[in-house]
Design an enzyme around this catalytic site. Structure first.
Site, PDB file in Angstrom:
ATOM      1  N   HIS A  50      -5.023  -5.693  -2.369  1.00 23.00           N
ATOM      2  CA  HIS A  50      -4.673  -4.304  -2.628  1.00 23.00           C
ATOM      3  C   HIS A  50      -4.500  -4.115  -4.128  1.00 23.00           C
ATOM      4  O   HIS A  50      -4.442  -5.088  -4.900  1.00 23.00           O
ATOM      5  CB  HIS A  50      -3.402  -3.900  -1.878  1.00 23.00           C
ATOM      6  CG  HIS A  50      -3.624  -3.608  -0.426  1.00 23.00           C
ATOM      7  ND1 HIS A  50      -4.384  -2.546   0.008  1.00 23.00           N
ATOM      8  CD2 HIS A  50      -3.192  -4.249   0.695  1.00 23.00           C
ATOM      9  CE1 HIS A  50      -4.408  -2.531   1.328  1.00 23.00           C
ATOM     10  NE2 HIS A  50      -3.699  -3.557   1.778  1.00 23.00           N
ATOM     11  N   ASP A  78      -6.881   1.146  -7.941  1.00 23.30           N
ATOM     12  CA  ASP A  78      -7.764   1.783  -6.963  1.00 23.30           C
ATOM     13  C   ASP A  78      -8.617   2.891  -7.587  1.00 23.30           C
ATOM     14  O   ASP A  78      -9.832   2.939  -7.378  1.00 23.30           O
ATOM     15  CB  ASP A  78      -6.951   2.388  -5.821  1.00 23.30           C
ATOM     16  CG  ASP A  78      -6.579   1.371  -4.756  1.00 23.30           C
ATOM     17  OD1 ASP A  78      -7.015   0.216  -4.864  1.00 23.30           O
ATOM     18  OD2 ASP A  78      -5.849   1.726  -3.815  1.00 23.30           O
TER      19      ASP A  78
END
Length: 403
Positions: free
Chosen positions: A134, A164
């Protein structure tokens, strides 16, 4: 110039297939859609969403959705879409798209001019390529996370904006558009390998230069831009709110002190004569200078300071919440946020003089456009009733892409 391009943005006419996933892939698809591309999101039965109502998932705006069960029905429909597309983007782990029959080799065999964008955290190769991850882990190993936070505490994750979206989505879109330009200039299609670790590392280029030049220390709490500098940081106000200060240049710093009431000619009584303030160039006395500024900032509320600094070049601004931001006078005047389809949301960015962008449609319901896309793109394999119902409910939590 067509009316359609004027209405829909500079990418009007560009066809994009987005194999649904989570995180940076959907945001990249939204950005391409905001720019005017016809983005068709290929959802699995039940969808692969954020675990929220798809009608409120803003990354689904300006898109259309079809449902394809690649595991049960095979790759045929997706390959037909790829044959008619300019761009395909996917965010699976390395090898997954190939196992599903929709990898780069299969798609480009059908369409040699296709730009195939791959979005991963670790990249398509390397020791960690097959591993889960992540945002927080990706920015950790690049050194970016280690720069953020107080000197006497742990690093502070900047939500998932840095990895991200900045290091991931924006680099995928940049790569896709560059490859599309290559195609439009007469070249062939190609694969774009966008890895969050690569993009995030690239974002730190200036800081690596400063480190090499001796202008940055490889630790938190001692650098110009990491919040430790007394004239580039955040201060608590009397109401418990916060004031962000970025008065880096000497002339802006002087104006900041004046309006703060620390130089005898600002918005209140002089607290400390400016000549007795610790020199801003002496970083050994930054702590002392910060305490003086902090004590002064605590004498007024956030909104009082906002009014004082509003028409100045002091580079001080109130720290607003997400719900407050759309109402800031400057952002409201620019239309930085818009109300569309019952949702307050950021407007498309950047802005174009000849091909303006807009929020054209609400977030796409899962499978809600299957029949429509089957006709528009001439893909009869999509037009099966069972593919267009979208009746399965997404599983709770945050589903993962197929692996």
């Amino acid at each position: 110039m067509t009316a359609q391009s004027q209405q829909h943005g500079p990418l009007a006419g560009v066809r994009v297939v987005e194999l649904a996933g989570i995180g940076p892939g959907p945001f990249a698809g939204m950005l391409l859609a905001d720019l005017g591309a016809d983005v068709v999101r290929v959802d699995r039965p039940g969808g692969a969403a954020l675990g929220i109502d798809p009608a409120r998932d803003l990354t689904g705006r300006n898109k259309r959705s079809v449902v394809v069960d690649l595991k049960s029905d095979g790759p045929g429909a997706v390959l037909e879409l790829a044959e008619r597309a300019d761009v395909l983007i996917e965010g699976y782990r390395p090898g997954v798209a190939e196992r599903l029959g929709v990898g780069p080799e299969a798609c480009t065999a059908r369409n040699p001019r296709l730009v195939y964008g791959r979005m991963t955290g670790w990249g398509q190769d390397g020791p960690l390529a097959p591993r889960a991850g992540h945002d927080i882990g990706y920015i950790a190993v690049t050194g970016a996370l280690g720069m953020i936070g107080p000197a006497d505490g742990a690093p502070v994750p900047p939500i998932n904006l840095l990895g991200d979206y900045a290091g991931g989505s924006l680099y995928l879109v940049t790569g896709v558009l560059a490859a599309l330009h290559h195609v439009r200039a007469g070249g062939g299609g190609q694969v774009v390998d966008a890895a969050i670790v690569d993009g995030t590392s690239h974002l730190t280029a200036m800081l690596h230069g400063m480190l090499a030049a001796g202008a940055w220390q490889d630790r938190r709490g001692v650098n110009l831009l990491d919040g430790s500098c007394p004239f580039y940081g955040v201060y608590e106000t009397a109401c418990g709110g916060h004031l962000a200060v970025g008065a880096l240049e000497p002339q802006f710093y002087a104006e900041f002190l004046a309006l703060l009431g620390l130089s005898g000619d600002g918005a209140g009584p002089t607290v400390v004569d400016s000549e007795r303030l610790p020199p801003r160039e002496d970083f050994t006395r930054w702590g002392e200078l910060r305490e003086i500024i902090a004590a002064r900032v605590r004498t007024r509320s956030r909104d009082e300071w906002a009014r004082i600094f509003a028409d100045s070049d002091a580079c001080a601004a109130p720290v607003l919440s997400m719900t407050e931001a759309p109402h800031h006078p400057h952002l409201a005047a620019r239309g930085t946020y818009v109300e569309r389809h019952g949702l307050t949301q950021p407007a498309p960015a950047p802005r174009f003089s000849a091909t303006p962008t807009t929020v054209r449609t609400a977030p796409a319901p899962i499978g809600g456009h299957t029949a429509e896309v089957a006709e528009d793109w001439d893909v009869p394999a999509l037009a099966r009733p069972e593919d267009s119902t979208g009746s399965d409910s997404p599983a709770p939590g945050r589903p993962q892409p197929p692996d």
